[in-house]
Design a protein around this motif. Structure first.
Motif, PDB file in Angstrom:
ATOM      1  N   THR A 204      44.138  51.231  28.923  1.00  0.00           N
ATOM      2  CA  THR A 204      45.083  50.128  28.786  1.00  0.00           C
ATOM      3  C   THR A 204      45.487  49.777  27.364  1.00  0.00           C
ATOM      4  N   LYS A 205      44.673  50.086  26.397  1.00  0.00           N
ATOM      5  CA  LYS A 205      44.983  49.695  25.018  1.00  0.00           C
ATOM      6  C   LYS A 205      45.528  50.908  24.267  1.00  0.00           C
ATOM      7  N   ARG A 206      46.805  50.886  23.996  1.00  0.00           N
ATOM      8  CA  ARG A 206      47.494  52.050  23.433  1.00  0.00           C
ATOM      9  C   ARG A 206      46.873  52.566  22.129  1.00  0.00           C
ATOM     10  N   ASP A 207      46.531  51.668  21.198  1.00  0.00           N
ATOM     11  CA  ASP A 207      45.991  52.119  19.909  1.00  0.00           C
ATOM     12  C   ASP A 207      44.600  52.737  20.038  1.00  0.00           C
TER      13      ASP A 207
ATOM     14  N   LYS B  82      42.061  57.644  20.524  1.00  0.00           N
ATOM     15  CA  LYS B  82      40.657  57.876  20.164  1.00  0.00           C
ATOM     16  C   LYS B  82      39.855  58.298  21.403  1.00  0.00           C
ATOM     17  N   LEU B  83      40.062  57.583  22.514  1.00  0.00           N
ATOM     18  CA  LEU B  83      39.335  57.897  23.743  1.00  0.00           C
ATOM     19  C   LEU B  83      39.745  59.252  24.311  1.00  0.00           C
TER      20      LEU B  83
ATOM     21  N   ALA C 108      35.090  49.950  26.115  1.00  0.00           N
ATOM     22  CA  ALA C 108      34.895  50.302  27.524  1.00  0.00           C
ATOM     23  C   ALA C 108      35.744  49.435  28.444  1.00  0.00           C
ATOM     24  N   SER C 109      36.043  48.220  28.035  1.00  0.00           N
ATOM     25  CA  SER C 109      36.845  47.318  28.871  1.00  0.00           C
ATOM     26  C   SER C 109      38.289  47.774  28.999  1.00  0.00           C
ATOM     27  N   THR C 110      38.714  48.719  28.161  1.00  0.00           N
ATOM     28  CA  THR C 110      40.096  49.224  28.214  1.00  0.00           C
ATOM     29  C   THR C 110      40.219  50.450  29.132  1.00  0.00           C
ATOM     30  N   VAL C 111      39.098  50.915  29.677  1.00  0.00           N
ATOM     31  CA  VAL C 111      39.094  52.078  30.575  1.00  0.00           C
ATOM     32  C   VAL C 111      39.070  51.578  32.015  1.00  0.00           C
TER      33      VAL C 111
END
Length: 73
Positions: free
Chosen positions: A19-22, A26-27, A66-69
């Motif tokens: 969810t977090k583009r920036d 990295k992920l 982890a909250s952005t996955v």
């Protein structure tokens, strides 16, 4: 919406989206791609960071990362 930071040790899921583009780049470079199976293996004593298993190796992430996955239901 189920996210990686909500898993308990030993639970797994399939990555649905980042969810977090920036942070997504990295992920993705660390093999966190949509469709990949991911499993929570360890949680640090104070809850942060967490260790996950993906693509045959173990990776450490901060809870906010982890909250952005987002995982499939």
């Amino acid at each position: 919406m189920k996210t990686l930071d909500k898993l308990k040790i030993g639970e797994s899921g399939i990555i649905k989206e980042l969810t977090k583009r920036d942070l997504a780049l990295k992920l993705i470079e660390m093999c966190c791609l949509p469709g990949e199976k991911i499993r929570l293996t360890k949680i640090a004593p104070f809850g942060d960071p967490i260790a996950i298993e993906i693509s045959g190796y173990e990776l450490s992430l901060r809870k906010d990362e982890a909250s952005t996955v987002v995982l499939e239901d």
